[in-house]
Structures are given as structure tokens and as C-alpha cells.
Design an enzyme around this catalytic site. Structure first.
Site: not given
Length: 327
Positions: A261-263
Site C-alpha cells: 500500500a505504501g508503494d
């Protein structure tokens, strides 16, 4: 925007449990691939921004799968074959207590042997932006030297750099990492970090009453060139952009798998910014992209955009806790 976004690092073969349970209890695992930098590259291409991923892979079936998966998503793949080393492997388990556990087997891998000579010709100089992560800084000394060489070349050519801290405590100690991260942040047009990573970079204790989210964003931005985004998971995100503070709540979705999700968040921000969006809009698009990534059982596979329009039960909106074990 002219040119392609360049990113480089290690992408590994990913084995994911099909059912809930630890590896010893599983009958089947799904074959996939995953890597922070290639995840960002895929997210950028889906948003209409050309992207190039460069990395080393073993001359083995795992390396073939890595290059095939990234390439079929429209990313320009520059894979350096390494006949002496194997492609890294990671395993993902959904445990009975709700955690997602990711285990890496990457010591001595092909991806960790990346060198500055692997950056060909004018690939840095003609890029629209160079995106780097703290993972590559921690993989090996040669990988760290590759980051430094890319930053030097980008600086000389006037190419902007974005930096996602992406700290991996099993790869590098906090004290060693802090100096490396601060050095890269100082050369970056925008810095991304989780709130725990921002505290690490800034040397702030988690119990420091003055280390609130706004302060973290402003201080992180001050380390670099005035722009920082702090990812807060289920609490959303905050940003400090040229002295202006922004806050964006998380987009509510039913979480299936939070890894990646962070990417996706970073890809959403970069795509919006490179397309001329203002920071508030970029933060909106980043939050939506990160949320959508949580709705599929993969680090990068395409989610259903309609997932944003189906409000989940409140108990399902939190990002699951995930552990990482690096080998």
C-alpha cells in the site's frame, strides 16, 4: 513531462499462502513477485506515467518470473542477469491472529549485488525523475554506492529525486540507517516516510510529546528541499509542502492485504505531481491509490476501482499489522 521515471532495486519471487496460517500448516502457496521499487514503477505506468525499473536478477526461473511480471505491466525493464547469484525469495503468510508476516530470503542475492556500472548510458540524465528507497541503501555497499552514483548524476543533470525511507530493521541498524537516510533526504525533492520512519530519521523518540505528526512532516521537509509526506496507514497521511501543512484521512476500504500500500501511495503522489496536480490533489490521489492496493492479495496486481465506492464496516478499515523478517 518528458522522459521516464527511473527506479532501481531488488524485486523478488513472492510466495503467498492461499489460506490463513503459517507456512508449515499450508498446503498451497501462490507464486507472485514483489519489490518496493517495481511496485512504484507499476503504479506509475497505470497512472499514465512512463517508468523504468532496473535491477539484477539471477539466471533462474525466479528471475524470469520477476522480469516477466514487471514487463507485462508496461514498465520498461532493464534486468541485469547475474549467473553467480540467485534471485531473492520472500514468503507472505496471513496468520491466525490477523497479522500479515513477510519473510525475506535475500542475503547474497543477485538483487543485492547491484553496482553503479549497472546504470547504463544516459539513463539517469534523461529521466523525468529518479526514485530511490532506503531498502537499496541497506542491501549492500555496492547497492548503496549505486544510489550515490545515481544521485550524483541526477544532481549534475538537474533531474529531481524522490526518496521513500522504507526502513528494514533486519537489514540495517537504526543508527547506521539514520545518517544514510538523512544524506539522501537532503538531496531529494520530496521525501516519503511512515511516522515511525520519520522519527527514526529525525532521531525523535516515539514518546516525545513534541513529535506530533505536523512537527514530523515539517522537520522531515526541512531536512530536504521543503517537501515531505508522512504515511500514517489507517490514519491517513500528512504533508509539509514548502511550509504548508496538509492532512488527508485514509480512504475507507475493506482491507485484504496491506503490503504494497505504501508503494502504491508513493506512485499515486508522484504521478499526480508529475502531471501538474497541486499538493492537495496529489495527496488525495495518493491516499486513494494506497487504499485500493489494500483490497487485493498482491503487492501490485490491479485492484477494482469500485472498491473505493463500497463503504466497509468500520472494523474492517484498519490496515492489518504486518511483520517483516529479513534474511
Amino acid at each position: 513531462m518528458t522522459g521516464s521515471v527511473l527506479t532501481f532495486g531488488e524485486t523478488m519471487l513472492l510466495l503467498t499462502g492461499r489460506d490463513v496460517g503459517a507456512v508449515p500448516d499450508l498446503e498451497h502457496m501462490r507464486v507472485d513477485t514483489g519489490g518496493a521499487e517495481s511496485n512504484v514503477a507499476i503504479g506509475l505506468v497505470r497512472a499514465g506515467v512512463p517508468a523504468t525499473w532496473l535491477g539484477r536478477v539471477g539466471t533462474d526461473p525466479a528471475g524470469d518470473r520477476v522480469t516477466a511480471d514487471i514487463g507485462k505491466e508496461g514498465v520498461d525493464v532493464l534486468a541485469v542477469p547475474d549467473a553467480e547469484r540467485s534471485t531473492g525469495i520472500m514468503m507472505k503468510e496471513r496468520l491466525l491472529d490477523g497479522r500479515t508476516r513477510v519473510t525475506y530470503h535475500r542475503r547474497g542475492s543477485a538483487g543485492s549485488a547491484l553496482t553503479a556500472t549497472d546504470l547504463p548510458g544516459s539513463i539517469v540524465e534523461t529521466a523525468a525523475l529518479v526514485h530511490v528507497t532506503g531498502i537499496t541503501l541497506a542491501l549492500s555497499e555496492s547497492a548503496r554506492d549505486t544510489v550515490t552514483a545515481a544521485l550524483d548524476r541526477a544532481s549534475a543533470a538537474g533531474v529531481p529525486v524522490s526518496f521513500d525511507v522504507n526502513h528494514r530493521p533486519k537489514l540495517i541498524s537504526a543508527d547506521t540507517a539514520r545518517d544514510r537516510y538523512r544524506a539522501v533526504a537532503a538531496r531529494s525533492a520530496v521525501v516519503f516516510a511512515g511516522d515511525d520512519e520519520a522519527r527514526l530519521v529525525l532521531g525523535r523518540d516515539e514518546h516525545d510529546a513534541d513529535a506530533d505528526e505536523e512537527s514530523l512532516a515539517h522537520e522531515l521537509a526541512a531536512l530536504g528541499r521543503g517537501r515531505a509526506v508522512v504515511k500514517l496507514g489507517s490514519r491517513g497521511a500528512v504533508a509539509s509542502i514548502d511550509g504548508v501543512f496538509l492532512r488527508r484521512p485514509a480512504t475507507p476500504v475493506r482491507v485484504v492485504d496491506p503490503v504494497g500500500a505504501g508503494d502504491a501511495f508513493v506512485a499515486g503522489w508522484l504521478a499526480a505531481s508529475l502531471g501538474g496536480a497541486d499538493p492537495a490533489e496529489a495527496l488525495d490521489r495518493a491516499a486513494d491509490a494506497g487504499a485500493l492496493a489494500c483490497t487485493v492479495e498482491s503487492d501490485w496486481r490491479r485492484p477494482d476501482p469500485e472498491a473505493l465506492h463500497h463503504a466497509p464496516d468500520p472494523s474492517d478499515t484498519d490496515h492489518a499489522v504486518h511483520d517483516r523478517v529479513d534474511r
